[in-house]
Scaffold this motif. Structure first.
Motif, PDB file in Angstrom:
ATOM      1  N   GLY A  25       3.804 196.027  34.906  1.00 54.60           N
ATOM      2  CA  GLY A  25       3.643 196.905  33.750  1.00 54.60           C
ATOM      3  C   GLY A  25       3.733 196.141  32.438  1.00 54.60           C
ATOM      4  N   PHE A  26       4.706 195.243  32.380  1.00 51.63           N
ATOM      5  CA  PHE A  26       4.905 194.438  31.158  1.00 51.63           C
ATOM      6  C   PHE A  26       3.696 193.549  30.897  1.00 51.63           C
ATOM      7  CE2 PHE A  26       7.213 192.323  27.915  1.00 51.63           C
ATOM      8  CZ  PHE A  26       7.020 190.965  28.056  1.00 51.63           C
ATOM      9  N   ALA A  27       3.267 192.844  31.937  1.00 49.30           N
ATOM     10  CA  ALA A  27       2.121 191.943  31.795  1.00 49.30           C
ATOM     11  C   ALA A  27       0.869 192.729  31.403  1.00 49.30           C
ATOM     12  CB  ALA A  27       1.880 191.182  33.105  1.00 49.30           C
ATOM     13  N   GLY A  28       0.658 193.874  32.037  1.00 46.16           N
ATOM     14  CA  GLY A  28      -0.511 194.693  31.723  1.00 46.16           C
ATOM     15  C   GLY A  28      -0.526 195.124  30.265  1.00 46.16           C
ATOM     16  N   ALA A  29       0.616 195.633  29.790  1.00 44.37           N
ATOM     17  CA  ALA A  29       0.696 196.100  28.394  1.00 44.37           C
ATOM     18  C   ALA A  29       0.458 194.943  27.424  1.00 44.37           C
ATOM     19  CB  ALA A  29       2.056 196.737  28.143  1.00 44.37           C
ATOM     20  N   ILE A  30       1.077 193.813  27.690  1.00 44.84           N
ATOM     21  CA  ILE A  30       0.949 192.651  26.792  1.00 44.84           C
ATOM     22  C   ILE A  30      -0.484 192.123  26.805  1.00 44.84           C
ATOM     23  CG2 ILE A  30       1.736 190.274  26.396  1.00 44.84           C
ATOM     24  CD1 ILE A  30       3.735 192.516  25.669  1.00 44.84           C
ATOM     25  N   PHE A  31      -1.065 191.990  28.007  1.00 44.41           N
ATOM     26  CA  PHE A  31      -2.429 191.443  28.113  1.00 44.41           C
ATOM     27  C   PHE A  31      -3.435 192.329  27.388  1.00 44.41           C
ATOM     28  CE2 PHE A  31      -1.210 187.932  30.265  1.00 44.41           C
ATOM     29  CZ  PHE A  31      -0.965 188.015  31.626  1.00 44.41           C
ATOM     30  N   ILE A  32      -3.318 193.647  27.595  1.00 44.38           N
ATOM     31  CA  ILE A  32      -4.286 194.565  26.964  1.00 44.38           C
ATOM     32  C   ILE A  32      -4.193 194.440  25.445  1.00 44.38           C
ATOM     33  CG2 ILE A  32      -4.784 197.008  26.506  1.00 44.38           C
ATOM     34  CD1 ILE A  32      -4.206 197.576  29.444  1.00 44.38           C
ATOM     35  N   ASN A  33      -2.985 194.524  24.913  1.00 46.29           N
ATOM     36  CA  ASN A  33      -2.833 194.455  23.447  1.00 46.29           C
ATOM     37  C   ASN A  33      -3.266 193.099  22.903  1.00 46.29           C
ATOM     38  OD1 ASN A  33      -1.903 197.091  22.892  1.00 46.29           O
ATOM     39  ND2 ASN A  33       0.143 196.542  23.608  1.00 46.29           N
ATOM     40  N   PHE A  34      -2.959 192.058  23.638  1.00 45.96           N
ATOM     41  CA  PHE A  34      -3.329 190.703  23.193  1.00 45.96           C
ATOM     42  C   PHE A  34      -4.852 190.544  23.176  1.00 45.96           C
ATOM     43  CE2 PHE A  34      -2.954 186.286  22.400  1.00 45.96           C
ATOM     44  CZ  PHE A  34      -3.868 185.634  23.216  1.00 45.96           C
ATOM     45  N   LEU A  35      -5.491 190.967  24.258  1.00 46.24           N
ATOM     46  CA  LEU A  35      -6.948 190.798  24.354  1.00 46.24           C
ATOM     47  C   LEU A  35      -7.678 191.684  23.347  1.00 46.24           C
ATOM     48  CD1 LEU A  35      -7.324 190.592  28.245  1.00 46.24           C
ATOM     49  CD2 LEU A  35      -7.673 188.741  26.609  1.00 46.24           C
ATOM     50  N   VAL A  36      -7.144 192.868  23.090  1.00 44.94           N
ATOM     51  CA  VAL A  36      -7.769 193.755  22.094  1.00 44.94           C
ATOM     52  C   VAL A  36      -7.715 193.113  20.709  1.00 44.94           C
ATOM     53  CG1 VAL A  36      -7.363 195.909  20.825  1.00 44.94           C
ATOM     54  CG2 VAL A  36      -7.483 195.949  23.309  1.00 44.94           C
ATOM     55  N   ARG A  37      -6.564 192.482  20.431  1.00 41.68           N
ATOM     56  CA  ARG A  37      -6.382 191.873  19.092  1.00 41.68           C
ATOM     57  C   ARG A  37      -7.175 190.591  18.921  1.00 41.68           C
ATOM     58  NH1 ARG A  37      -0.966 193.028  19.206  1.00 41.68           N
ATOM     59  NH2 ARG A  37      -0.514 190.991  20.063  1.00 41.68           N
ATOM     60  N   THR A  38      -7.328 189.828  19.995  1.00 39.51           N
ATOM     61  CA  THR A  38      -7.869 188.467  19.829  1.00 39.51           C
ATOM     62  C   THR A  38      -9.292 188.274  20.351  1.00 39.51           C
ATOM     63  OG1 THR A  38      -6.887 187.828  21.938  1.00 39.51           O
ATOM     64  CG2 THR A  38      -5.569 187.409  19.963  1.00 39.51           C
ATOM     65  N   THR A  39      -9.838 189.223  21.072  1.00 38.12           N
ATOM     66  CA  THR A  39     -11.185 189.016  21.612  1.00 38.12           C
ATOM     67  C   THR A  39     -12.088 190.184  21.245  1.00 38.12           C
ATOM     68  OG1 THR A  39     -10.812 190.148  23.707  1.00 38.12           O
ATOM     69  CG2 THR A  39     -10.204 187.820  23.607  1.00 38.12           C
ATOM     70  N   LEU A  40     -13.385 189.986  21.506  1.00 42.28           N
ATOM     71  CA  LEU A  40     -14.347 191.055  21.255  1.00 42.28           C
ATOM     72  C   LEU A  40     -14.927 191.562  22.577  1.00 42.28           C
ATOM     73  CD1 LEU A  40     -16.188 189.466  18.183  1.00 42.28           C
ATOM     74  CD2 LEU A  40     -14.643 191.446  18.146  1.00 42.28           C
ATOM     75  N   MET A  41     -14.154 191.363  23.629  1.00 47.04           N
ATOM     76  CA  MET A  41     -14.618 191.784  24.957  1.00 47.04           C
ATOM     77  C   MET A  41     -14.722 193.300  25.022  1.00 47.04           C
ATOM     78  SD  MET A  41     -12.166 189.192  27.107  1.00 47.04           S
ATOM     79  CE  MET A  41     -12.237 190.001  28.670  1.00 47.04           C
ATOM     80  N   PRO A  42     -15.652 193.820  25.821  1.00 43.28           N
ATOM     81  CA  PRO A  42     -15.729 195.284  25.981  1.00 43.28           C
ATOM     82  C   PRO A  42     -14.483 195.809  26.689  1.00 43.28           C
ATOM     83  CG  PRO A  42     -17.242 194.177  27.490  1.00 43.28           C
ATOM     84  CD  PRO A  42     -16.690 193.120  26.603  1.00 43.28           C
ATOM     85  N   ALA A  43     -14.249 197.099  26.538  1.00 37.25           N
ATOM     86  CA  ALA A  43     -13.020 197.701  27.053  1.00 37.25           C
ATOM     87  C   ALA A  43     -12.864 197.506  28.562  1.00 37.25           C
ATOM     88  CB  ALA A  43     -12.979 199.188  26.702  1.00 37.25           C
ATOM     89  N   TRP A  44     -13.985 197.689  29.300  1.00 34.97           N
ATOM     90  CA  TRP A  44     -13.882 197.570  30.760  1.00 34.97           C
ATOM     91  C   TRP A  44     -13.490 196.154  31.161  1.00 34.97           C
ATOM     92  CZ3 TRP A  44     -16.752 193.988  33.305  1.00 34.97           C
ATOM     93  CH2 TRP A  44     -17.897 193.480  32.651  1.00 34.97           C
ATOM     94  N   ALA A  45     -13.975 195.163  30.392  1.00 30.70           N
ATOM     95  CA  ALA A  45     -13.658 193.764  30.706  1.00 30.70           C
ATOM     96  C   ALA A  45     -12.184 193.469  30.417  1.00 30.70           C
ATOM     97  CB  ALA A  45     -14.552 192.827  29.896  1.00 30.70           C
ATOM     98  N   ILE A  46     -11.709 194.011  29.291  1.00 32.85           N
ATOM     99  CA  ILE A  46     -10.296 193.791  28.948  1.00 32.85           C
ATOM    100  C   ILE A  46      -9.394 194.462  29.982  1.00 32.85           C
ATOM    101  CG2 ILE A  46      -8.507 194.440  27.267  1.00 32.85           C
ATOM    102  CD1 ILE A  46     -10.515 193.912  25.049  1.00 32.85           C
ATOM    103  N   PHE A  47      -9.772 195.671  30.371  1.00 30.71           N
ATOM    104  CA  PHE A  47      -8.978 196.400  31.365  1.00 30.71           C
ATOM    105  C   PHE A  47      -8.933 195.625  32.679  1.00 30.71           C
ATOM    106  CE2 PHE A  47      -6.933 200.304  32.654  1.00 30.71           C
ATOM    107  CZ  PHE A  47      -7.102 200.316  34.032  1.00 30.71           C
ATOM    108  N   THR A  48     -10.092 195.149  33.101  1.00 25.26           N
ATOM    109  CA  THR A  48     -10.175 194.400  34.367  1.00 25.26           C
ATOM    110  C   THR A  48      -9.370 193.111  34.288  1.00 25.26           C
ATOM    111  OG1 THR A  48     -12.406 195.261  34.622  1.00 25.26           O
ATOM    112  CG2 THR A  48     -11.752 193.499  36.119  1.00 25.26           C
ATOM    113  N   ALA A  49      -9.499 192.425  33.146  1.00 23.48           N
ATOM    114  CA  ALA A  49      -8.767 191.165  32.976  1.00 23.48           C
ATOM    115  C   ALA A  49      -7.258 191.403  33.001  1.00 23.48           C
ATOM    116  CB  ALA A  49      -9.178 190.489  31.663  1.00 23.48           C
ATOM    117  N   ALA A  50      -6.839 192.463  32.311  1.00 26.37           N
ATOM    118  CA  ALA A  50      -5.398 192.770  32.266  1.00 26.37           C
ATOM    119  C   ALA A  50      -4.888 193.159  33.645  1.00 26.37           C
ATOM    120  CB  ALA A  50      -5.129 193.897  31.265  1.00 26.37           C
TER     121      ALA A  50
END
Lengths: 278, 291
Positions: B44-69
């Protein structure tokens, strides 16, 4: 930190609960059973001691009653475990869980609080209490070590853990010896809890805070050898003593408290990791 | 029971299904994972951190960020148990102890991170930043927390059952669980036999944590995992590591727990009831038949 007589005495007093718990864990391990229950018993013993002390207004009566009550209770449970086909690791973990929940319940029912419970008895010097409880802890540990190494029963107990079949061939009741070892471990755990609660003149939820696990780690690090286990106990105690006092130094004030909470488990894990494969 | 509690019951059951499936892999393999609590928290911690980090620092589409997280959370859980597996292989230490100790060490560290540097600036809740709305899983039965991860949970159970019973890998896992020396003697790698099921176990626990954050809480708040790891293990033990049975046992377990919590809230019976129940059930499962 200067090494005055006072600081050495403080350190020795600080070591006493862990020494007690480790002695119990060692005896249990030598009989072939892992003292996974130690953490739960320490908490249960501490609460029982506080409750009985509150009821009797006597520290001695409180300690004795809690030792009898908790030890007998856990002996019954151990007897059930030994006579059943259970995975004792999981049973003892379940005991730890249940112990925490029951302590919280009884704390609320008896004292109307789930938090810190405090009681100061009249005309009692806290330093004397700490000295007496530490002395008792060292005495009990010394007696048990002597029992383990200098008596016939102690010898059989040690053989139970390594060559049980040999004792069975000689028609020795190994189950009785195992139960004895587990009962001694429960006694030590409860006594450790009594020392902790008397030292603080209070009961704090999860007062053990990893002491049970550190005791196990000391036994593993000492390779189940008595002398090495005692050395490991003092090493751990010094580490804990330093960790709890480190935040008094300006340089280390930034050390997060969460790291200190994780420390007993990290130390135990590191010790298990560095010991050689047996 | 209202629709709200019914939906929450199903939601909790779905999280337990995912974690229990992981526990089943380890149990079938003859290993016991006691680090479920820490693994769920980590996921849960890693998921929350990864999503917020990727949203702030990348321009990846939402599905890609979700999958990556999700992949990141999955791998964090796998790494957790990989460490314990290596300690077992190279140091002979029991995974019962190492998984428990690592979990117990990790929990206060994550607590410290949530309460400290990674705490949200909004409000007083001890939690990480809330994940953006576009990453919230679809709710199936509002206002309850039941969401689309419940469907994934059932699919994961069915897939786990197929893997364990129909695939060569599953049969090897089972074989190692009953005869480890024979398995190694037969030429199968001890490294993969010990590591893979444990890693899968940790990964599925972390996935449960990830779905808890993205589907239920939308943030990693302190102590959100509470008891889930132990419940998952109890369910796996009760269902004898059969992933299909896990579906039904999880529903029953969740029903009892939700009922206990409901009772606590409505009748002010005290907060100890669910934990008492949990400990008692665990103890009774562990204490099997008397000789």
């Amino acid at each position: 930190m200067s090494f005055s007589v006072e600081s050495i005495l403080s350190l020795l007093i600080f070591c006493s609960p862990l020494l007690l718990a480790s002695t119990g864990a060692l005896i249990s391990e030598r009989s072939g059973h892992s003292a996974i229950f130690m953490e739960g018993i320490i908490n249960a013993g501490a609460f029982a001691c506080f409750a009985f002390t509150h009821a009797t207004s006597s520290r001695i009566a409180g300690a004795v009653l809690s030792l009898v009550f908790v030890t007998v209770l856990f002996r019954i449970i151990f007897s059930a475990v030994l006579s059943s086909n259970s995975n004792e690791f999981i049973v003892y973990l379940a005991l730890n869980l249940l112990s925490g929940a029951l302590i919280s319940l009884f704390s609320f029912v008896i004292f109307k609080s789930r938090g810190v419970l405090q009681q100061t008895l009249e005309n009692q010097n806290i330093f004397v209490i700490r000295l007496v409880t530490a002395a008792a802890a060292y005495s009990i540990s010394a007696l048990l070590v002597a029992f383990l190494h200098a008596t016939d029963t102690g010898l059989k107990l040690r053989i139970t853990g390594t060559d049980k079949a040999l004792l069975k061939i000689q028609k020795v009741d190994t189950t009785r010896l195992e139960l004895m070892a587990l009962t001694i471990a429960a006694f030590c755990g409860c006594a450790c809890g009594c020392v902790l609660t008397n030292r603080l003149e209070a009961f704090v939820p999860n007062i053990a805070s990893g002491t049970g696990w550190l005791a196990l780690a000391a036994v593993f690090l000492g390779k189940k050898n008595t002398a090495l286990t005692i050395v490991a106990v003092f090493i751990f105690s010094i580490a804990q003593f330093a960790a709890t006092n480190i935040q008094n130094f300006t340089t280390f004030q930034a050390v997060p408290s969460s790291l200190l909470l994780a420390l007993p488990y990290l130390i135990a894990l590191v010790c298990i990791s560095i010991r050689s494969k047996s | 029971m209202t629709l709200y509690f019914f939906g929450n019951m199903l939601n909790y059951a779905s999280l337990l299904m995912i974690a229990s499936s992981g526990a089943a892999f380890a149990l079938k393999n003859g290993q016991v994972n006691l680090g479920g609590e820490g693994q769920i928290y980590l996921g849960g911690f890693a998921g929350a951190i990864f999503i917020n980090f990727l949203v702030r620092t990348t321009l990846m589409p939402a599905w890609a960020i979700f999958t990556a997280a999700m992949t990141g959370a999955f791998l964090c859980g796998a790494l957790f148990n990989f460490i314990c597996a290596q300690l077992k292989l190279h140091k002979g230490t029991d995974e019962l102890l190492t998984t428990f100790l690592l979990s117990s060490a990790l929990i206060p560290l994550i607590d410290g991170a949530i309460a400290g540097p990674l705490r949200t600036k909004e409000g007083n809740l001890l939690c990480t930043e809330f994940i953006p709305e576009s990453y919230h899983l679809w709710r199936l039965l509002p206002p309850s927390s039941l969401n689309i991860s419940a469907v994934f949970a059932v699919l994961i159970c069915i897939l786990s059952a197929l893997v364990l019973t129909k695939t060569f890998f599953g049969k090897k896992i089972y074989l190692y669980g009953i005869a480890p020396d024979f398995t190694v003697y037969s030429g199968y790698s001890k490294f993969s036999m010990v590591s893979l099921p444990l890693c899968l176990c940790g990964a599925l626990h972390s996935l449960a944590g990830f779905f808890a954050v993205t589907g239920t809480f939308y943030t990693c708040h302190s102590n959100f995992y509470a008891g889930a790891g132990w419940n998952a293990l109890s369910i796996a033990l009760l269902s004898k590591s059969n992933p299909v049975a896990i579906i039904f046992v999880s529903l029953l377990y969740s029903l009892i727990f939700t009922f206990a919590e409901n009772l606590t809230l409505q009748n002010t019976l005290g907060f100890d009831l669910p934990s008492l129940f949990q400990g008692a059930v665990f103890l009774l499962i562990a204490l099997r038949k008397v000789k």
